[in-house]
Scaffold this active site. Structure first.
Site, PDB file in Angstrom:
ATOM      1  N   CYS A 140      -2.202  -2.417   8.328  1.00 18.51           N
ATOM      2  CA  CYS A 140      -2.107  -3.362   7.212  1.00 18.51           C
ATOM      3  C   CYS A 140      -0.866  -4.250   7.300  1.00 18.51           C
ATOM      4  O   CYS A 140      -0.934  -5.456   7.038  1.00 18.51           O
ATOM      5  CB  CYS A 140      -2.121  -2.598   5.897  1.00 18.51           C
ATOM      6  SG  CYS A 140      -3.687  -1.733   5.593  1.00 18.51           S
ATOM      7  N   LYS A 176      -7.118  -4.288  -2.902  1.00 19.69           N
ATOM      8  CA  LYS A 176      -7.718  -4.870  -1.705  1.00 19.69           C
ATOM      9  C   LYS A 176      -8.574  -3.834  -0.984  1.00 19.69           C
ATOM     10  O   LYS A 176      -8.366  -2.621  -1.132  1.00 19.69           O
ATOM     11  CB  LYS A 176      -6.651  -5.430  -0.753  1.00 19.69           C
ATOM     12  CG  LYS A 176      -5.744  -4.394  -0.117  1.00 19.69           C
ATOM     13  CD  LYS A 176      -4.661  -5.092   0.705  1.00 19.69           C
ATOM     14  CE  LYS A 176      -3.758  -4.099   1.430  1.00 19.69           C
ATOM     15  NZ  LYS A 176      -4.428  -3.425   2.549  1.00 19.69           N
ATOM     16  N   ASP A 235       0.793  -1.248   0.000  1.00 18.53           N
ATOM     17  CA  ASP A 235       0.000   0.000   0.000  1.00 18.53           C
ATOM     18  C   ASP A 235       0.819   1.290   0.000  1.00 18.53           C
ATOM     19  O   ASP A 235       0.445   2.251   0.680  1.00 18.53           O
ATOM     20  CB  ASP A 235      -0.951   0.023   1.195  1.00 18.53           C
ATOM     21  CG  ASP A 235      -1.867  -1.165   1.259  1.00 18.53           C
ATOM     22  OD1 ASP A 235      -1.918  -1.922   0.276  1.00 18.53           O
ATOM     23  OD2 ASP A 235      -2.525  -1.344   2.289  1.00 18.53           O
TER      24      ASP A 235
END
Length: 681
Positions: free
Chosen positions: A121, A88, A24
């Site tokens: 995350c 995601k 990310d």
């Protein structure tokens, strides 16, 4: 985690069984993630390493319609290196699609993980991977969060015996090392021109990272070295640079304590405010047990790095060898013990026993990362009240710096100390009271003559706060949002000396050395661990940065001594400086200072009248006396006399009266001077 476990974990980073996961690193997060450029730089390095070693990299993007695509600096790499990217909406990277991709190569059961956010995350991905039987390495210089304390609390929770935290270069070096042991020498393996021993030029490293990449790559540990250095801090840095300056091709083994790994954000240029940067450099930099940069000279002749717990080592001085934990040994021509010490801690508060649940609210001032957290405290809305525990130089500097920064957001700062006033262990009470008034005027609340006995969660009495238990005239509690534990003194690490039968000085607890910093034949000791003979003051141990640098330099010279360049005595008179610029105070110290000694203050007689008719002390010199000899000198806003103060201290003149003291350093004409004298306790 033991040293051997760390070594085994890192050592098993085999390209054939490893996958890199990039989590990310997206454009929308650029302006909100703490030290985002460092995360990008680490990701660029690892994707390039993956390409060169044929380690697959898989990337994820968190709901890119809202948070944007992967940053341009990495997007090109994902295209050039054919890195698949998976969208995601959950926290974990392990979507069905990504798991299916990983299951295509079931032999790859080791994962190197980097990206954002560390506490969400990245952490959830790591936990999912562990559940599925993967070994996980998290790059401490490749993960971050929006808030520094979220990142700080995430990493310790992740560091276990099955989940390791390492730096990017440690991981890259481990992978390169495995390739070399497998003798991968085809044309694809490693570019030679413009690359640094297996780290490709396209990784876009800084010069500092290139040099450290050389240091941490594939040099194999041998049985014999010219020079062995135990410890990897400031003193070792100075000694290594000196050795290489004299012998550019010297063969050096550096033995580093595994406790220094991981060292977060090793390669950043630390953007600390000036007061906090000074405090770190003066009081904590020399206790950092890992080189934060590499001497320029090393770039042409990299050292060999051996990870080993220094406490497990033993010197056999007769056979000039070092016995390692696994029973093997290394012989040497010259050895230097330069182990970094640890801050002494506070009377009843053991930082090692602080609950993990409180560590995002208690700062122990141990590393550069701790000081970076302090620098951002005023921007965190939850921190309405910060308490600094400690009345020494470090605690006073930090309390003032935080109070000044806190004015921007309304954050209040209290300083708690056992003495009557700040610095009163070192300066006379009259001067301590003067400093206390100045600090109070700058916004520092003082809680004096109190001893901190415990720091715990506020519980039901103050949810979300800390409860600091105090003992003074009565027992009491105060509540605060954030606590800073700031002891000044440092304890030496002498385990190797104890195990090896070297002499310890009972008074200083340092390793006894002669004036050439040699403890026994061909074994030298320097820095805060050495108890050396000072011709002016006798045997002493000094904990400061100035001494760490200068003793390391001399140790390097004496280790390389020969007939042309014989050994020299250590004659440097170390100093330290405390900066309190926001109250217009700079004090420089040489020698030994203690407020219990007989002190004579020579002050410029130009007092400024205040509303309560007290005098201020703007410029002066305090002499610390014992048996008519000067043992220490403090220059108060008189830094221009530092070299003269060293000369006076070294001369050890018999001082018969105050008039003689006035003549030692010509601060001002006699008519302008006044004397403040205190008796010894």
């Amino acid at each position: 985690m033991t040293a051997s476990n760390v070594a085994r974990a890192i050592g098993k980073l085999q390209p054939k069984t490893t996958t890199f996961l990039l989590c990310d690193i997206q454009e929308r997060f650029r302006d909100v993630i703490w030290h985002f450029p460092q995360v990008i730089r680490t990701a660029k390095l690892m994707t390039a390493v993956g390409q060169e070693l044929q380690i697959p990299t898989l990337a994820s993007e968190q709901y890119p319609k809202a948070f944007g695509a992967t940053v341009p600096e990495l997007k090109a790499a994902t295209v050039d290196y054919c890195i698949p990217t998976f969208e995601k909406k959950l926290f974990s990277m392990l979507t069905d699609e990504l798991k299916a991709q990983m299951q295509c190569e079931p032999e790859r059961k080791t994962v190197v993980l980097f990206g954002i956010e560390a506490h969400v995350c990245v952490q959830q991905t790591a936990l999912d991977l562990l559940e599925q039987g993967y070994a996980v390495h998290i790059l401490v210089d490749g993960v971050s969060s929006q808030k520094a304390h979220d990142r700080a609390v995430a990493l310790p929770k992740q560091a276990t015996t099955v989940l390791t935290a390492v730096t990017a270069l440690s991981a890259a070096a481990a992978a390169v090392a495995w390739c070399e042991t497998e003798e991968i020498n085809d044309e694809r393996a490693m570019p030679v021109t413009g690359a640094v021993e297996g780290v490709p030029i396209k990784a876009d490293l800084t010069n500092q990272e290139y040099k450290l990449a050389r240091q941490n790559t594939t040099r194999k540990v041998k049985n014999h070295y010219q020079y062995v250095i135990m410890g990897a801090g400031t003193t070792a840095y100075a000694a290594i640079e000196t050795i290489f300056n004299r012998q550019p091709q010297a063969d050096i083994l550096l033995i580093s304590n595994e406790a220094a790994l991981p060292q977060p954000d090793v390669f950043r240029h630390h953007a600390l405010s000036a007061p906090l940067l000074h405090s770190y450099n003066e009081w904590r930099r020399h206790t950092t047990s890992k080189l934060e940069s590499e001497p320029d000279a090393i770039s042409s002749a990299p050292i060999t790095l051996l990870l080993n717990n220094e406490k497990s080592l033993q010197l056999d001085v007769d056979k000039q060898r070092i016995l390692l934990q696994d029973g093997s040994y290394i012989t040497y021509d010259r050895c230097l013990i330069a182990t970094a010490g640890k801050d002494r801690g506070l009377w009843a508060v053991d930082r090692r026993k602080i609950s993990y649940s409180l560590r995002d609210r208690i700062n122990t001032c141990s590393t550069i990362y701790d000081f970076e957290q302090l620098d951002s405290l005023h921007n965190i809305m939850a921190n309405k009240h910060v308490s600094v525990v400690g009345g020494g130089f470090l605690g006073t500097e930090l309390a003032l710096a935080l109070a000044v920064r806190g004015r921007e957001t309304g954050m209040t700062v209290s300083q708690i100390y056992a003495e009557k006033g700040p610095l009163c262990r070192y300066i006379p009470n009259y001067l301590g009271m003067h400093v206390q008034r100045l600090l109070h005027g700058a916004g520092v609340r003082y809680v004096n003559e109190r001893l901190v006995t415990d720091v715990k969660d506020g519980g039901d009495d103050a949810p979300g706060a800390l409860r600091i238990s105090l003992m003074g005239w009565n027992k009491e509690n105060i509540y605060t949002d954030y606590a800073v534990l700031a002891p000044t003194h440092v304890e030496p690490c002498v385990d190797v000396a104890v195990k090896s039968g070297l002499e310890l000085d009972a008074n200083t607890n340092g390793i006894a050395v002669n004036q050439q910093l040699e403890a026994v034949g061909n074994v030298f000791v320097a820095g805060g661990v050495a108890s050396y003979y000072d011709a002016a003051l006798g045997r002493r141990r000094v904990e400061m940065f100035d001494h760490s640098i200068n003793s390391g330099i001399l140790a390097g010279k004496n280790m390389t001594a020969d007939e042309r360049r014989p050994k020299r005595r250590y004659t440097h008179q170390p100093m330290y400086r405390s900066l309190l610029k926001d109250i217009d105070v700079v004090c420089d110290v040489v020698g030994e200072i203690d407020s219990k000694m007989h002190t004579v203050g020579i002050w410029v007689n130009n007092p400024v009248e205040t509303e309560d008719e007290t005098e201020t002390y703007q410029r002066g010199i305090i002499y610390y006396m014992r048996e008519n000899r000067i043992r220490g000198i403090m220059l108060w806003n008189a830094s221009d006399y530092l070299e003269r103060a060293r000369e006076v201290l070294n001369a050890q003149t018999n001082i018969a009266n105050v008039a003689m003291l006035k003549r030692q350093i010509a601060l001002a004409p006699d008519a302008w001077l006044r004397v403040m004298e205190t008796a010894a306790d």
